[in-house]
Design a protein around this motif. Structure first.
Motif, PDB file in Angstrom:
ATOM      1  N   SER A 234      51.731  26.694  35.770  1.00  0.00           N
ATOM      2  CA  SER A 234      51.995  26.441  34.354  1.00  0.00           C
ATOM      3  C   SER A 234      51.359  27.508  33.468  1.00  0.00           C
ATOM      4  CB  SER A 234      51.479  25.053  33.963  1.00  0.00           C
ATOM      5  OG  SER A 234      52.096  24.046  34.742  1.00  0.00           O
ATOM      6  N   LYS A 235      50.131  27.882  33.772  1.00  0.00           N
ATOM      7  CA  LYS A 235      49.441  28.877  32.950  1.00  0.00           C
ATOM      8  C   LYS A 235      50.128  30.230  33.035  1.00  0.00           C
ATOM      9  CE  LYS A 235      44.970  31.130  32.174  1.00  0.00           C
ATOM     10  NZ  LYS A 235      44.854  30.767  30.747  1.00  0.00           N
ATOM     11  N   PHE A 236      50.440  30.676  34.233  1.00  0.00           N
ATOM     12  CA  PHE A 236      51.087  31.972  34.392  1.00  0.00           C
ATOM     13  C   PHE A 236      52.476  31.977  33.750  1.00  0.00           C
ATOM     14  CE2 PHE A 236      48.698  33.939  38.238  1.00  0.00           C
ATOM     15  CZ  PHE A 236      47.507  33.778  37.550  1.00  0.00           C
ATOM     16  N   ALA A 237      53.192  30.864  33.830  1.00  0.00           N
ATOM     17  CA  ALA A 237      54.510  30.794  33.207  1.00  0.00           C
ATOM     18  C   ALA A 237      54.399  30.929  31.688  1.00  0.00           C
ATOM     19  CB  ALA A 237      55.196  29.484  33.574  1.00  0.00           C
ATOM     20  N   ARG A 238      53.398  30.291  31.107  1.00  0.00           N
ATOM     21  CA  ARG A 238      53.228  30.401  29.656  1.00  0.00           C
ATOM     22  C   ARG A 238      52.812  31.806  29.244  1.00  0.00           C
ATOM     23  NH1 ARG A 238      50.906  25.037  26.606  1.00  0.00           N
ATOM     24  NH2 ARG A 238      52.549  23.606  27.308  1.00  0.00           N
ATOM     25  N   MET A 281      48.187  42.342  31.151  1.00  0.00           N
ATOM     26  CA  MET A 281      46.896  42.615  31.776  1.00  0.00           C
ATOM     27  C   MET A 281      46.144  41.326  32.082  1.00  0.00           C
ATOM     28  SD  MET A 281      47.013  45.718  32.268  1.00  0.00           S
ATOM     29  CE  MET A 281      45.436  45.693  33.110  1.00  0.00           C
ATOM     30  N   ARG A 282      46.331  40.294  31.267  1.00  0.00           N
ATOM     31  CA  ARG A 282      45.702  39.006  31.559  1.00  0.00           C
ATOM     32  C   ARG A 282      46.232  38.435  32.865  1.00  0.00           C
ATOM     33  NH1 ARG A 282      46.680  34.905  27.223  1.00  0.00           N
ATOM     34  NH2 ARG A 282      45.433  33.614  28.613  1.00  0.00           N
ATOM     35  N   LEU A 283      47.537  38.566  33.082  1.00  0.00           N
ATOM     36  CA  LEU A 283      48.091  38.119  34.358  1.00  0.00           C
ATOM     37  C   LEU A 283      47.439  38.858  35.520  1.00  0.00           C
ATOM     38  CD1 LEU A 283      51.949  37.742  33.769  1.00  0.00           C
ATOM     39  CD2 LEU A 283      50.327  35.948  34.382  1.00  0.00           C
ATOM     40  N   TRP A 367      54.678  31.675  41.256  1.00  0.00           N
ATOM     41  CA  TRP A 367      53.955  32.055  40.053  1.00  0.00           C
ATOM     42  C   TRP A 367      54.644  33.219  39.347  1.00  0.00           C
ATOM     43  CZ3 TRP A 367      48.503  32.499  42.739  1.00  0.00           C
ATOM     44  CH2 TRP A 367      48.126  31.232  43.189  1.00  0.00           C
ATOM     45  N   SER A 368      54.501  33.268  38.013  1.00  0.00           N
ATOM     46  CA  SER A 368      54.962  34.421  37.234  1.00  0.00           C
ATOM     47  C   SER A 368      53.872  35.487  37.287  1.00  0.00           C
ATOM     48  CB  SER A 368      55.263  34.005  35.791  1.00  0.00           C
ATOM     49  OG  SER A 368      56.281  33.043  35.740  1.00  0.00           O
ATOM     50  N   ARG A 369      53.897  36.274  38.314  1.00  0.00           N
ATOM     51  CA  ARG A 369      52.808  37.205  38.577  1.00  0.00           C
ATOM     52  C   ARG A 369      53.015  38.521  37.847  1.00  0.00           C
ATOM     53  NH1 ARG A 369      51.660  37.554  44.816  1.00  0.00           N
ATOM     54  NH2 ARG A 369      49.993  38.852  43.959  1.00  0.00           N
ATOM     55  N   PHE A 370      51.968  39.351  37.875  1.00  0.00           N
ATOM     56  CA  PHE A 370      51.958  40.594  37.109  1.00  0.00           C
ATOM     57  C   PHE A 370      53.059  41.539  37.558  1.00  0.00           C
ATOM     58  CE2 PHE A 370      50.412  45.041  37.051  1.00  0.00           C
ATOM     59  CZ  PHE A 370      50.393  45.236  35.689  1.00  0.00           C
ATOM     60  N   HIS A 371      53.311  41.606  38.858  1.00  0.00           N
ATOM     61  CA  HIS A 371      54.248  42.617  39.335  1.00  0.00           C
ATOM     62  C   HIS A 371      55.703  42.283  39.035  1.00  0.00           C
ATOM     63  CE1 HIS A 371      54.397  39.686  42.655  1.00  0.00           C
ATOM     64  NE2 HIS A 371      55.581  40.181  42.939  1.00  0.00           N
ATOM     65  N   ILE A 372      55.979  41.078  38.508  1.00  0.00           N
ATOM     66  CA  ILE A 372      57.364  40.730  38.199  1.00  0.00           C
ATOM     67  C   ILE A 372      57.634  40.689  36.696  1.00  0.00           C
ATOM     68  CG2 ILE A 372      57.615  39.426  40.332  1.00  0.00           C
ATOM     69  CD1 ILE A 372      57.370  36.870  38.736  1.00  0.00           C
TER      70      ILE A 372
END
Length: 400
Positions: A234-238, A281-283, A367-372
């Motif tokens: 949820s946090k990464f998606a937001r 960068m937070r991700l 997760w909605s990660r940094f590399h995507i």
């Protein structure tokens, strides 16, 4: 068949768990009534602790939580994309400036555990202060890491050797007391009474250890991991949604401005641009923090597994010394050692699964990660579009 047998054995405990859950619900209702009577006092007390603000009022229930610690699902405090305003973008831009100007320490502290040094960097990079949303993220993940480690340590280093001492100690006492002489003649066909007692002790010990591992421990650990995974997802998606909104605002900020608003245009465009940089960068930094926590969980689980086997080995040596002091025969000592090693081998194989449990439950691919988030493509499109507009207006003015 085996699962039905387990359900029959655990039926009384599950009934107690339902009663405890019902009692907790009644207590929760009473607590809400009291909170309505003194809402300001409760609100001020809750605001004093960041972790209490982070968690929902959903106390875990069930008899399995008596043996192992279960954490409730954290409450998400990350702002939604619909709430993102220019004032907030200015704040994110300030955080981005602080990060980009942070002097990364080349000569780190000489601590024995490097993850503590890395954690200091992540705290500084994410702005570890009382007003930071990511401070709550770091504290929540740290609390989950400690809870997962505590449960594993109790299972592998306390319950495993304790169950061995319980069943094999009872077997030694039974053998030394002379009880069971009536079955010694029947047991002579399979190696005598010691063989019967120690074989039964090994089977009983493995059964109870497997029962504790597969029901209270595994259930609680999986719930903790699923609650953590839900929170991270949820946090990464937001954060990703906020990144997309800030990116669009940065790309289109000039559409609402005129030449007379040049100063506002520069400030707003810079704030939105730094904001979407900072979201990306937070991700990245939050992923590094999770990598740090998961590494510690995996390493400590392996150490606890080795430590549990070592403690069980010490218990084996202690009981063998007791048998030797009581004048047990070589055959009895051999049977005892064989049954103990069988217990140790079977328990070691079962408990080894605790190390990989985290990777079977946590769905990091969701997760909605940094590399995507495609930060590189965003920067390229942003700069390219701006340069294209500059050239287009320049050539149009020349033609006019």
């Amino acid at each position: 068949m085996f699962q039905q047998f387990i359900r029959v054995l655990t039926a009384p405990f599950r009934v107690l768990g339902r009663l405890a859950k019902r009692g907790a619900g009644d207590a929760k209702s009473a607590g809400r009534t009291a909170a309505n009577a003194g809402g300001s006092i409760v609100a001020s007390a809750a605001g004093a602790d960041l972790l209490e603000e982070e968690y929902r009022e959903e106390p875990p229930s069930g008899v399995e939580t008596i043996l192992f610690m279960q954490l409730p699902r954290p409450r998400l405090t990350e702002r939604a994309a619909s709430e993102l305003t220019l004032e907030q973008a200015v704040g994110y831009a300030a955080d981005a400036k602080a990060f980009y100007r942070y002097g990364f320490p080349i000569f780190a502290r000489g601590d024995f555990f490097y993850e503590e040094v890395e954690q200091d960097y992540l705290n500084a990079a994410l702005g570890f202060n009382e007003n930071s949303i990511d401070r709550r993220f770091l504290e929540v993940t740290t609390l989950f890491r400690r809870t997962l480690n505590d449960n594993t340590r109790n299972m592998l280093m306390i319950w495993t050797p304790a169950l061995y001492l319980l069943v094999f100690g009872a077997g030694v006492l039974l053998l030394q007391s002379g009880a069971g002489a009536s079955v010694s003649e029947r047991a002579a066909q399979i190696g005598g009474l010691p063989a019967l007692i120690f074989a039964a002790a090994a089977l009983a010990g493995v059964f109870f250890a497997f029962l504790v591992y597969s029901w209270p421990y595994k259930v609680v650990q999986q719930r903790n991991l699923m609650n953590l995974d839900n929170y991270i997802t949820s946090k990464f998606a937001r954060i990703n949604n906020n990144f997309q909104v800030a990116k669009r605002r940065a790309l289109n900020v000039e559409r609402d401005k005129r030449m007379a608003e040049r100063a506002e245009l520069i400030d707003e465009a810079g704030s939105w641009t730094l904001a979407y940089h900072w979201f990306a960068m937070r991700l990245f930094l939050c992923e590094l923090a999770l990598r740090n926590k998961f590494y510690q969980v995996r390493r400590n689980t392996t150490l606890y597994w080795v430590g549990g086997l070592a403690f069980t080995g010490l218990a084996i040596v202690g009981l063998a010394a007791l048998l030797f002091a009581k004048g047990a025969s070589v055959q009895t000592l051999g049977l005892f050692a064989g049954a103990s090693l069988v217990y140790l081998a079977l328990i070691g194989a079962v408990m080894r699964g605790a190390t990989g449990m985290m990777f079977r439950v946590v769905e990091s691919n969701e997760w909605s990660r940094f590399h995507i988030v495609d930060l590189d493509a965003t920067i390229r499109d942003h700069v390219g579009e701006d340069k294209l507009q500059i050239v287009t207006f320049r050539d149009r003015n020349r033609m006019e």
